[in-house]
Enzyme design. Structure first.
Site, PDB file in Angstrom:
ATOM      1  N   LYS A   1      15.316 -35.487 -59.623  1.00 18.61           N
ATOM      2  CA  LYS A   1      16.282 -36.587 -59.505  1.00 18.61           C
ATOM      3  C   LYS A   1      16.178 -37.580 -60.652  1.00 18.61           C
ATOM      4  CE  LYS A   1      17.351 -34.549 -55.861  1.00 18.61           C
ATOM      5  NZ  LYS A   1      16.270 -33.580 -56.062  1.00 18.61           N
TER       6      LYS A   1
ATOM      7  N   SER B   1      16.936 -26.247 -52.974  1.00 21.14           N
ATOM      8  CA  SER B   1      16.091 -26.370 -54.147  1.00 21.14           C
ATOM      9  C   SER B   1      16.595 -25.418 -55.216  1.00 21.14           C
ATOM     10  CB  SER B   1      14.652 -26.012 -53.771  1.00 21.14           C
ATOM     11  OG  SER B   1      13.903 -25.688 -54.914  1.00 21.14           O
TER      12      SER B   1
ATOM     13  N   CYS C   1      11.757 -34.434 -63.889  1.00 26.89           N
ATOM     14  CA  CYS C   1      11.957 -33.677 -62.658  1.00 26.89           C
ATOM     15  C   CYS C   1      13.272 -33.985 -61.951  1.00 26.89           C
ATOM     16  CB  CYS C   1      10.749 -33.842 -61.753  1.00 26.89           C
ATOM     17  SG  CYS C   1       9.325 -32.908 -62.377  1.00 26.89           S
TER      18      CYS C   1
ATOM     19  N   ASP D   1       9.918 -33.324 -55.306  1.00 26.83           N
ATOM     20  CA  ASP D   1      10.612 -32.645 -54.216  1.00 26.83           C
ATOM     21  C   ASP D   1       9.733 -31.603 -53.530  1.00 26.83           C
ATOM     22  OD1 ASP D   1      12.716 -34.166 -55.086  1.00 26.83           O
ATOM     23  OD2 ASP D   1      14.182 -32.554 -54.970  1.00 26.83           O
TER      24      ASP D   1
ATOM     25  N   GLU E   1      16.800 -30.749 -49.102  1.00 25.30           N
ATOM     26  CA  GLU E   1      16.791 -29.384 -49.619  1.00 25.30           C
ATOM     27  C   GLU E   1      16.273 -28.441 -48.546  1.00 25.30           C
ATOM     28  OE1 GLU E   1      14.504 -29.336 -53.196  1.00 25.30           O
ATOM     29  OE2 GLU E   1      16.158 -30.083 -54.415  1.00 25.30           O
TER      30      GLU E   1
END
EC number: 4.2.1.9
Length: 612
Positions: A124, A515, A122, A81, A489
């Protein structure tokens, strides 16, 4: 008694062809009577949280085979991300969760695996694998790659993380040399980013759900102790197989462990530790996959009774995940919550009969077991590396100060109301969420002027061009699951507000998400989203918006009649951005948007559309 699923392809004369193929993978005669355990790895060189996982699947595989199972590893995708942030790459982040869940389901069901080890880390990846595990409902254990060590530099008094690098980069007063030093120091090792961001929040929550081992969320990725977690995960997977296929024990299955009570425990932990707001999205999605009736109202109810017992970056620069581990990790927080009467301690786990048993064994303030104390002294080495288990540094002592330490008891909570809250009002009928742990108390009630942007990109330009001033509410819409698509995000807008000195003087409201690194008065997941006819799509430039966290409300200060008039006008125009946005929405993203629900449903696929 349940039969091994794998017998479908390993037994019977007519499966000679399938067995021939199994033999080509290395299986022998004696293996066809053992459980086949899938290892869902997520190694990639794109993501620091996954760059060290390449050989760890085989580490688990060897342990599974040592104790009587057959291990078969595969990989799924992983999106970073932070690298995808701030451009169209972020459109793919949340949709990747569904792809991960599907890919695990596809591999496990196509090959009739009997059990599953999920190697995640991480943002997802853990949620996607969790969704898959609850869909499949076969014996499953999670083990994460572990958190990154926090960064250090002589130019800052506190330890660093990714967010510090982002904020300093947008600070016009910072020299290029200082920005470069922060950039080089913020992310020193492999592992998930070092604060209580989404990845670490989710890995901690798997401990509370009962699906991972103690320390899963907090032992740094570089420490040798994490190797033991991987080895034990392999052994536990085989034990769970014996309990289910040999004894039909329902608490050997994900749905027998991750019950409504377990979801309440996970959310209680999340609120107590001020976790990422993304965890709400992911827990709601996982609950739906497990057919657990856990929703926004339950989260709202819990948020009003659970105190904040732990405060970690980005909510304070003082502590990072490595400090939570030194204070006893997640088992210590769960212990304090249990003593406060805030947990269902009869919930099952993969490693102990009940959560109460797990706490008794692993809470450093309750056990005299020196092995447990030594385990929670595992610390950072401060040596940049991308290699797992590469150091064995230990703190000299534990942090067991429950009145003024990293983890507090209920009597000495950071705040008597927890770190997350759900707000309702005419602008978010089905709710929106805010991480109160990151909001200064002086702005828990905030009335401001709407500055409306039709995309994250437009908001970033406006903030950097000083078009946003103190007292404004930045409204970013058409960034929800359908409208984005992909529910981006909003880390750059919130970071840039801080860079401009507006972190405590403005609010941000969006149907997108944030985030885990976000702090400030940042309210996301507004539901319904604008693209689904949500009232956030009716806000106009200059409107007044009232945010009242203590009373859990958020309202557009116009009359019901005016709101109805605007809705009729918008219905006629269609629910889409006023401006054409320069973003490429591919067929894959359109397919995601077609079925996506709003955030209050976890942004999962609308099954009603699929069921017809």
């Amino acid at each position: 008694m349940p039969e091994y699923r794998s017998k479908t392809s390993t037994h019977g004369r007519n499966m000679a062809g399938a067995r021939a193929l199994w033999r080509a993978t290395g299986m022998r005669d004696g293996d066809f009577h053992k459980p086949i355990i899938a290892i869902a790895n997520s190694f990639t060189q794109f993501v620091p949280g996954h760059v060290h996982l390449k050989d760890l699947g085989q580490l688990v595989a060897r342990e599974i085979e040592r104790v009587g199972g057959v291990a078969k590893e595969f990989d799924t995708i992983a999106v970073d991300d932070g690298i995808a942030m701030g451009h169209d790459g972020m459109l793919y982040s949340l949709p990747s969760r569904e792809i991960i869940a599907d890919s695990v389901e596809y591999m496990v069901n196509a090959h009739c695996a009997d059990a599953l080890v999920c190697i995640s880390n991480c943002d997802k990846i853990t949620p996607g694998m969790l969704m898959a595990a609850l869909r499949l409902n076969i014996p499953t254990v999670f083990v994460s790659g572990g958190p990154m060590e926090a960064g250090k530099t002589k130019l800052a008094e506190h330890k660093l993380d990714l967010i510090d690098a982002m904020v300093i980069a947008a600070d016009d007063s910072a020299s290029d040399e200082k920005v470069a030093e922060f950039e080089r120091s913020a992310c020193p090792t492999c592992g998930s980013c070092s604060g209580m961001f989404t990845a670490n929040s989710m890995n901690c929550l798997t401990e509370a759900l009962g699906l991972s081992l103690p320390g899963n969320g907090t032992v740094v990725a570089t420490h040798a102790d994490r190797e033991q977690l991987f080895l034990r995960a392999g052994r536990v997977a085989v034990e769970l197989c014996h309990r289910w296929y040999g004894g039909e024990d329902p608490t050997a299955l994900p749905r027998g462990i991750a019950t409504f009570e377990a979801f309440e425990n996970a959310m209680t932990l999340d609120i107590a530790m001020g976790g990422s707001t993304n965890t709400i999205l992911h827990l709601l999605a996982a609950a739906q996959e497990g057919e657990v009736a856990f929703g926004m109202q339950d989260i709202d109810r819990l948020s009003k009774r659970v105190p904040q017992l732990c405060k970690v970056a980005p909510n304070t620069p003082k502590y990072h995940i490595e400090d939570v581990h030194r204070a006893g990790g997640i088992m210590a927080i769960l212990g304090e919550l249990a003593r406060g009467g805030l947990l269902h301690t009869n919930a099952a786990t993969v490693h102990a009969r009940t959560l109460a048993d797990a706490i008794a064994q692993w809470d450093v303030t309750q056990t005299d077991d020196e092995n447990v104390h030594t385990f929670y002294k595992a610390g950072p080495a401060g040596i940049p590396t991308q290699i797992a288990f590469s150091q064995a540094t230990r703190w000299d002592s534990l942090d067991t100060d429950r009145s003024d330490g990293c983890i507090r008891d209920v009597a000495h909570a950071f705040s008597q109301e927890g770190g997350l809250a759900v707000l309702y009002g005419n602008i978010a009928r089905d709710g929106c969420v805010v991480k109160t742990a990151g909001v200064d108390e002086s702005i828990h009630v905030f009335e401001g002027t709407a500055r409306v942007f039709e995309s994250q990109d437009a908001a970033v330009k406006g903030i950097l061009a000083d078009e946003v001033v103190a007292g404004d509410v930045v409204v970013i819409r058409y960034e929800g699951p359908k409208g984005g698509p992909g529910m981006q995000e909003m880390l750059y807008p919130t970071s840039y507000l801080k860079s401009k000195g507006l972190g405590k003087q403005c609010a941000l409201l969006t149907d997108g998400r944030f985030s885990g690194g976000t702090s400030g008065l940042s309210i996301g997941h507004a539901s319904p989203e604008a693209a689904a006819g949500g009232a956030i799509g009716l806000v106009r430039e200059g409107d007044r918006i009232l945010i009242d966290i203590p009373n859990r409300s958020i309202n557009l200060l116009i009359s019901d009649e005016e709101l109805a008039l605007r809705r009729a006008e918008q219905d006629a125009k269609g629910w889409k951005p006023v401006e054409v946005r320069p973003r490429k929405v591919t067929t894959a993203l359109k397919a995601y948007a077609l079925l996506a629900t709003s955030a209050d449903k976890g942004a999962v696929r609308d099954k009603a559309l699929l069921d017809g």
